[in-house]
Design a protein around this motif. Structure first.
Motif, mmCIF file in Angstrom:
data_model
loop_
_atom_site.group_PDB
_atom_site.id
_atom_site.type_symbol
_atom_site.label_atom_id
_atom_site.label_comp_id
_atom_site.label_asym_id
_atom_site.label_seq_id
_atom_site.Cartn_x
_atom_site.Cartn_y
_atom_site.Cartn_z
ATOM 1 N N THR A 97 -7.588 -0.395 -2.968
ATOM 2 C CA THR A 97 -7.448 0.818 -2.166
ATOM 3 C C THR A 97 -7.891 2.067 -2.913
ATOM 4 O O THR A 97 -8.529 2.949 -2.330
ATOM 5 C CB THR A 97 -6.002 0.988 -1.686
ATOM 6 O OG1 THR A 97 -5.109 0.974 -2.813
ATOM 7 C CG2 THR A 97 -5.609 -0.131 -0.734
ATOM 8 N N GLN A 112 -10.972 0.481 -0.171
ATOM 9 C CA GLN A 112 -10.688 -0.373 0.981
ATOM 10 C C GLN A 112 -9.494 0.179 1.760
ATOM 11 O O GLN A 112 -8.491 0.585 1.175
ATOM 12 C CB GLN A 112 -10.377 -1.805 0.523
ATOM 13 C CG GLN A 112 -11.496 -2.454 -0.280
ATOM 14 C CD GLN A 112 -12.741 -2.698 0.550
ATOM 15 O OE1 GLN A 112 -12.655 -3.167 1.675
ATOM 16 N NE2 GLN A 112 -13.898 -2.373 0.002
ATOM 17 N N SER A 113 -9.605 0.172 3.072
ATOM 18 C CA SER A 113 -8.512 0.667 3.911
ATOM 19 C C SER A 113 -7.546 -0.454 4.247
ATOM 20 O O SER A 113 -7.850 -1.647 4.078
ATOM 21 C CB SER A 113 -9.082 1.242 5.209
ATOM 22 O OG SER A 113 -9.639 0.204 6.003
ATOM 23 N N ILE A 156 0.838 -1.204 0.000
ATOM 24 C CA ILE A 156 0.000 0.000 0.000
ATOM 25 C C ILE A 156 0.872 1.253 0.000
ATOM 26 O O ILE A 156 0.606 2.208 -0.734
ATOM 27 C CB ILE A 156 -0.948 -0.007 1.208
ATOM 28 C CG1 ILE A 156 -1.995 -1.104 1.055
ATOM 29 C CG2 ILE A 156 -1.636 1.352 1.378
ATOM 30 C CD1 ILE A 156 -2.831 -1.349 2.299
#
Length: 212
Positions: free
Chosen positions: A188, A193-194, A125
């Motif tokens: 993401t 979505q976290s 991420i």
């Protein structure tokens, strides 16, 4: 007697290029300082504007140095791009091979497995733009890169610690598959979505691997 998930496991290290030794005072120290400035500037450019912004001229301006210095340190954009990825990957590998538990040695393999996948989610991420550009450049080649091989070897050993009868190498590949930069970017950026939501699903993945 300990269950397969309760024994601390210390895994063999997977070699990765060592970080350069600290430079002594003088010209080498200046070179190391310039390299650090350039890498930091390049990382900021990619984070703010994406990998397409990574040009030698743009990096030189952001670093406050001459473009000739950037070329002398890194040769071309592809080498600078690789240096950015390798530096962060080295830090990641040091953490899971020799850092504190539960990511590093000393914790039960099930705990290390969960901690590793959590850390991998954060890693992808955090640098998804750079990693996605690398994946796009060579979708199949990434599986032969030292970074993927190190992750796969590490995860294979962890899987063997919790599921000795499983096909650990194959299961390790399948556990790594959800962390492809393209999927993480989709989840993401496009699906919102976290990291916390992704890690909650990681818990479900790990629960499926751990013995009943």
């Amino acid at each position: 007697m300990h269950s397969p998930d309760s024994r601390p496991v210390d895994l063999p290290l997977v070699p990765f290029p060592a970080a350069p030794a600290p430079a002594p005072p003088g010209p080498r120290a200046d070179a190391a300082h310039n390299r650090r400035k350039i890498l930091d500037a390049a990382a900021r450019l990619v984070a703010d504007q994406g990998p397409d912004a990574l040009t030698m001229n743009a990096v030189a301006r952001a670093a406050g140095t001459g473009v000739g210095t950037v070329y002398r340190r890194f040769g071309d954009v592809s080498q600078l791009f690789s240096a950015l990825l390798d530096e962060r990957e080295q830090q990641f590998q040091e953490a899971f091979m020799a850092g504190p538990p539960p990511l590093g040695p000393g914790a039960p393999p099930g705990e290390r497995l969960r901690a590793f996948l959590y850390a991998l989610a954060d890693r992808v991420i955090d640098q998804r733009a750079l990693l996605l550009a690398g994946e796009n450049a060579s979708p199949i080649g990434r599986y032969h890169h030292d970074s993927y091989l190190a992750r796969h070897t590490h995860l294979t050993l962890l899987v063997r610690g919790v599921r000795p009868a499983a096909d650990a190498p194959l299961l390790a590949h399948l556990l790594l598959a959800p962390f492809a930069p393209s999927l993480i970017t989709h989840l993401t950026r496009e699906r919102g979505q976290s990291a916390e939501q992704i890690k909650k699903c990681v818990d479900d993945l790990v629960a499926g691997v751990l013995p009943d």
